[in-house]
Enzyme design. Structure first.
Site, PDB file in Angstrom:
ATOM      1  CB  CYS A   2      -0.875   0.026   1.239  1.00 49.11           C
ATOM      2  SG  CYS A   2      -1.905  -1.411   1.421  1.00 49.11           S
ATOM      3  NE  ARG A  27       4.705   1.606  -0.959  1.00 50.11           N
ATOM      4  CZ  ARG A  27       5.271   2.115   0.120  1.00 50.11           C
ATOM      5  NH1 ARG A  27       6.231   2.988   0.005  1.00 50.11           N
ATOM      6  NH2 ARG A  27       4.898   1.760   1.312  1.00 50.11           N
ATOM      7  CD1 TRP A  74       0.089  -6.334  -2.735  1.00 54.05           C
ATOM      8  CD2 TRP A  74      -0.099  -6.838  -0.566  1.00 54.05           C
ATOM      9  NE1 TRP A  74       0.552  -7.602  -2.565  1.00 54.05           N
ATOM     10  CE2 TRP A  74       0.454  -7.948  -1.240  1.00 54.05           C
ATOM     11  CE3 TRP A  74      -0.298  -6.931   0.810  1.00 54.05           C
ATOM     12  CZ2 TRP A  74       0.807  -9.124  -0.603  1.00 54.05           C
ATOM     13  CZ3 TRP A  74       0.048  -8.111   1.456  1.00 54.05           C
ATOM     14  CH2 TRP A  74       0.602  -9.192   0.751  1.00 54.05           C
ATOM     15  CG  ASN A  98       0.195   2.461   3.477  1.00 51.25           C
ATOM     16  OD1 ASN A  98      -0.781   2.459   2.753  1.00 51.25           O
ATOM     17  ND2 ASN A  98       1.333   3.041   3.151  1.00 51.25           N
ATOM     18  N   GLY A  99      -1.060  -0.789   6.443  1.00 49.22           N
ATOM     19  CA  GLY A  99      -0.889  -1.556   7.679  1.00 49.22           C
ATOM     20  C   GLY A  99      -2.080  -2.455   7.939  1.00 49.22           C
ATOM     21  CD  GLU A 478      17.875 -13.980  -4.838  1.00 47.16           C
ATOM     22  OE1 GLU A 478      17.295 -14.279  -3.791  1.00 47.16           O
ATOM     23  OE2 GLU A 478      17.550 -13.005  -5.531  1.00 47.16           O
ATOM     24  CE  LYS A 482      14.575 -12.713  -7.235  1.00 48.31           C
ATOM     25  NZ  LYS A 482      15.378 -11.918  -6.327  1.00 48.31           N
ATOM     26  CD  GLU A 485      10.601 -12.815  -6.560  1.00 46.65           C
ATOM     27  OE1 GLU A 485       9.862 -12.005  -5.999  1.00 46.65           O
ATOM     28  OE2 GLU A 485      11.835 -12.825  -6.403  1.00 46.65           O
ATOM     29  CG  HIS A 501      20.056 -36.253   4.418  1.00 50.25           C
ATOM     30  ND1 HIS A 501      20.456 -37.319   5.174  1.00 50.25           N
ATOM     31  CD2 HIS A 501      21.189 -35.675   3.934  1.00 50.25           C
ATOM     32  CE1 HIS A 501      21.780 -37.378   5.180  1.00 50.25           C
ATOM     33  NE2 HIS A 501      22.247 -36.391   4.429  1.00 50.25           N
ATOM     34  CE  LYS A 601      12.091  -3.424  -5.375  1.00 50.21           C
ATOM     35  NZ  LYS A 601      12.873  -4.648  -5.629  1.00 50.21           N
TER      36      LYS A 601
HETATM   37  C1  F6R Z   1      12.456 -11.243  -3.880  1.00 50.97           C
HETATM   38  C2  F6R Z   1      12.395 -10.021  -3.111  1.00 50.97           C
HETATM   39  C3  F6R Z   1      11.947 -10.111  -1.696  1.00 50.97           C
HETATM   40  C4  F6R Z   1      12.644  -9.055  -0.829  1.00 50.97           C
HETATM   41  C5  F6R Z   1      12.054  -9.064   0.584  1.00 50.97           C
HETATM   42  C6  F6R Z   1      12.761  -8.076   1.495  1.00 50.97           C
HETATM   43  O1  F6R Z   1      12.906 -11.002  -5.175  1.00 50.97           O
HETATM   44  O2  F6R Z   1      12.664  -8.962  -3.601  1.00 50.97           O
HETATM   45  O3  F6R Z   1      12.124 -11.383  -1.177  1.00 50.97           O
HETATM   46  O4  F6R Z   1      14.011  -9.324  -0.790  1.00 50.97           O
HETATM   47  O5  F6R Z   1      10.692  -8.735   0.517  1.00 50.97           O
HETATM   48  O6  F6R Z   1      12.671  -6.781   0.999  1.00 50.97           O
HETATM   49  P1  F6R Z   1      13.684  -5.669   1.432  1.00 50.97           P
HETATM   50  O7  F6R Z   1      15.025  -6.035   0.892  1.00 50.97           O
HETATM   51  O8  F6R Z   1      13.156  -4.398   0.853  1.00 50.97           O
HETATM   52  O9  F6R Z   1      13.704  -5.666   2.933  1.00 50.97           O
END
Ligand code: F6R
Length: 606
Positions: A2, A27, A74, A98-99, A478, A482, A485, A501, A601
């Site tokens: 949000c 965001r 959101w 927001n929240g 990682e 990627k 997501e 295991h 984001k």
């Molecule tokens: C994945 C991604 C998220 C962020 C996570 C933390 O591609 O971007 O997993 O890494 O939400 O976000 P920040 O780094 O802003 O604390």
């Protein structure tokens, strides 16, 4: 997640609010809305989906009023539709939020009992009605104070009042909120980035504070309703220009610009003429730190894990890592000689911020590794190490990941030098090698064509696995994150040695498995694990580094070779093909690459 905008001006505000909401699109959100005060009425327009839909709405286009609030939502409570979109209004109050209000069900019951009628399924609507209820007996300041006291949970609020068309109220607990100052107008925003096109003069609200934003001045109040003075900060530039350029997506651009962002990071911290690492004003003596805890979420957590391998290799420090959402609710033993490092691109992640807050309350040493230097995590930490990546718009973090691990690697090297745990000549050599990293990244980025065809196989599969050992294990996690997501393909990252295991049972004929096996100290062990999955029918994509020695293994489905460098730096290069695999896989599926479904984001709620 949000986002909030509020403007109190002497000219119509609707278009500017909508344009500012576009700045918050990065965001992640699912609906948008705006409310202005005009002619003694609250005018409200909301729409599902993009801000563009709101912009196209003819009522929004003709909206009058010189004071207003806007929001991108959101969904947390209730479906992502236009009814649940913010603002939410009672007969005389309109709110953006927001929240999460944790006691909204109880409050709603109480308000229904008092005759209030609700239109949405959201927790936010109770705030508007509660203020209305409190206004029956209290003045504005007291009704705000009383309302905020009744709310459990986290919030950043923007509020306008039908009967007071000369001010906006902002309030903060848990979620960030900033006030901006302009000529004959003042602003409210959930972050300074949203306000940057209008002003670089900002005041951040602290937890518990609220403010009354008039056109020509802003009054700030503590939780108890006492007037307080707050500093006005002048941020570095009015607006950082950032667009997609010739790229189809921000993510593609952000992947390709990594040689530059890494070079920026290196130039900020490495002084080649003195062969040293510049970390100025570090507030503690080296003897004061004997262990480190790194905390983050998602990709930032993977950076913490990566750092653990480097710190343990280069120093004798004890290193712990933690997922912020776990750390914040565990019984932690806070130690005075421990440095708590918070890793976050946005610097606003709710769980990471709460973990920092916990550390602050226990008076321990805190350090932030962040991209957004004006963020809450940066502001509230004892010390900040910026990653110097520039704005990252793609929801999936790419350049910020490499930026985070770069700074953590540099910090590990600096600690090793301070603590005399690395010979100066080895330190110098590592600095020289680090200097070559941008060029190596540039060359590794040329793997493009190969990955485009490989992506098809991943898209057809039911699921996939990403395996690595040692320095490659965090990168395997990682890579899997990627892919899942962006392409919504089931992908799991595992330490290669763990396969026997349990996870080996998942391997079946044709399952794509990424094996990260660079020529490092773990190479032979990883190759053995790779053979075990090949023997069970996996289609292995081997990612290794260039070498004159052939990989001794049969039936490898595909092989990608990144450039060669010392084993510390190989994780940077291995990350590139994985970012591209996720990108092309989502591109071929036609998914929304910069805004994957259900994700945001800046994760400002827990
Ligand atoms: C994945 C991604 C998220 C962020 C996570 C933390 O591609 O971007 O997993 O890494 O939400 O976000 P920040 O780094 O802003 O604390």
């Amino acid at each position: 997640m949000c986002g909030i905008i509020g403007i109190n001006s002497n000219k119509p505000v609707a278009t500017t609010i909508i344009n500012s909401l576009k700045k918050l699109e990065y965001r992640g959100y699912d609906s948008a809305g705006i409310a202005t005060l005009y002619n003694g009425l609250i005018n409200e327009v909301k729409s599902e989906g993009r801000v563009e839909n709101l912009e196209k709405n003819s009522i929004a286009q003709n909206m009058e009023g010189t004071i207003g609030i806007g929001h991108v939502r959101w969904a947390t409570h209730g479906l992502p539709n236009s009814i649940n979109a913010h603002p939410h209004s009672s007969q005389n109050v309109s709110v953006v939020h927001n929240g999460i209000i944790e006691n909204s069900t109880i409050l709603k019951k109480f308000l229904i009992g008092k005759g209030h009628v609700f239109k949405s399924q959201t927790d936010t609507e109770v705030i508007a009605h509660l203020i209305t209820e409190n206004l029956k007996t209290e003045n504005i300041i007291n009704s705000i104070k009383k309302t905020l006291k009744s709310l459990h949970g986290s919030f950043a609020l923007g509020i306008v009042f039908k009967d007071h068309p000369d001010f906006i109220v902002g309030a903060r607990r848990g979620s960030p909120l900033a006030v901006g100052y302009g000529p004959n107008e003042n602003y409210l925003g959930s972050d300074s980035y949203a306000l940057k096109s209008m002003t670089n003069k900002i005041t951040y609200l602290n937890d518990g504070e609220f403010c009354v934003i008039k056109r020509n001045n802003v009054d700030f109040f503590s939780e108890e309703g006492t007037r307080i003075n707050k500093k006005v900060l002048v941020l570095s530039s009015t607006e950082e220009k950032y667009d997609k350029g010739d790229y189809k997506h921000f993510m593609a651009k952000e992947i390709e610009e990594q040689p530059i962002t890494i070079s920026n990071g290196i130039n900020e911290y490495i002084d080649m003429s003195n062969r040293d690492i510049n970390i100025y004003n570090f507030p503690w003596k080296k003897k004061e730190i004997s262990s480190i805890t790194l905390i983050g979420c998602g990709t930032a957590y993977h950076s913490c894990l990566m750092a653990k391998y480097w710190f343990e290799k280069l120093t004798n420090l004890d290193v712990n890592i933690d997922i912020a959402s776990e750390f914040r609710y565990r019984k932690n033993r806070f130690k005075q000689d421990n440095l708590y490092i918070f890793v976050s691109q946005s610097g606003e992640t709710a769980d990471t911020y709460a973990a920092l807050d916990l550390c602050k309350n226990n008076n321990v040493k805190t350090c932030a590794v962040v991209n957004v230097v004006e963020s809450s995590i940066a502001r509230d930490s004892n010390f900040v190490l910026p990653i110097h990546c520039g704005v990252e718009i793609g929801v999936a973090s790419t350049k910020a990941f490499l930026g985070q691990i770069l700074i953590l690697y540099i910090l590990a090297l600096k600690f090793a030098l301070w603590r005399k745990e690395i010979e100066k000549k080895d330190f110098d050599k590592k600095l020289s090698e680090l200097k070559t990293l941008p060029k190596l990244l540039e060359k590794t980025l040329l793997v493009d064509n190969k990955i485009q065809t490989i992506a098809d196989t991943f898209n057809e599969a039911k699921g996939s696995m990403f395996l690595g050992r040692g320095f490659s294990y965090p990168i395997a996690l990682e890579g899997a994150l990627k892919l899942k997501e962006l392409s919504y393909i089931h992908a799991e990252g595992y330490p290669a040695g763990e396969m026997k295991h349990g996870p080996l049972a998942l391997i079946e004929e044709g399952m794509p498995v990424v094996v990260l096996a660079p020529r490092d100290s773990y190479y032979k062990k990883t190759i053995s694990n790779m053979q075990e999955v090949i023997a069970r029918g996996a289609k292995v994509l081997l990612i290794t580094n260039k070498s004159k020695d052939e990989v001794i293994s049969e039936n490898i489905w595909k092989k990608i070779e990144v450039e060669s460098t010392n084993e510390d730096l190989l994780p940077f290069l291995l990350t590139i093909p994985l970012q591209k695999l996720a990108y092309y896989s989502a591109l071929k599926k036609g998914y929304d690459i910069d805004k994957p479904r259900n994700l945001a984001k800046s994760v400002t709620v827990e």
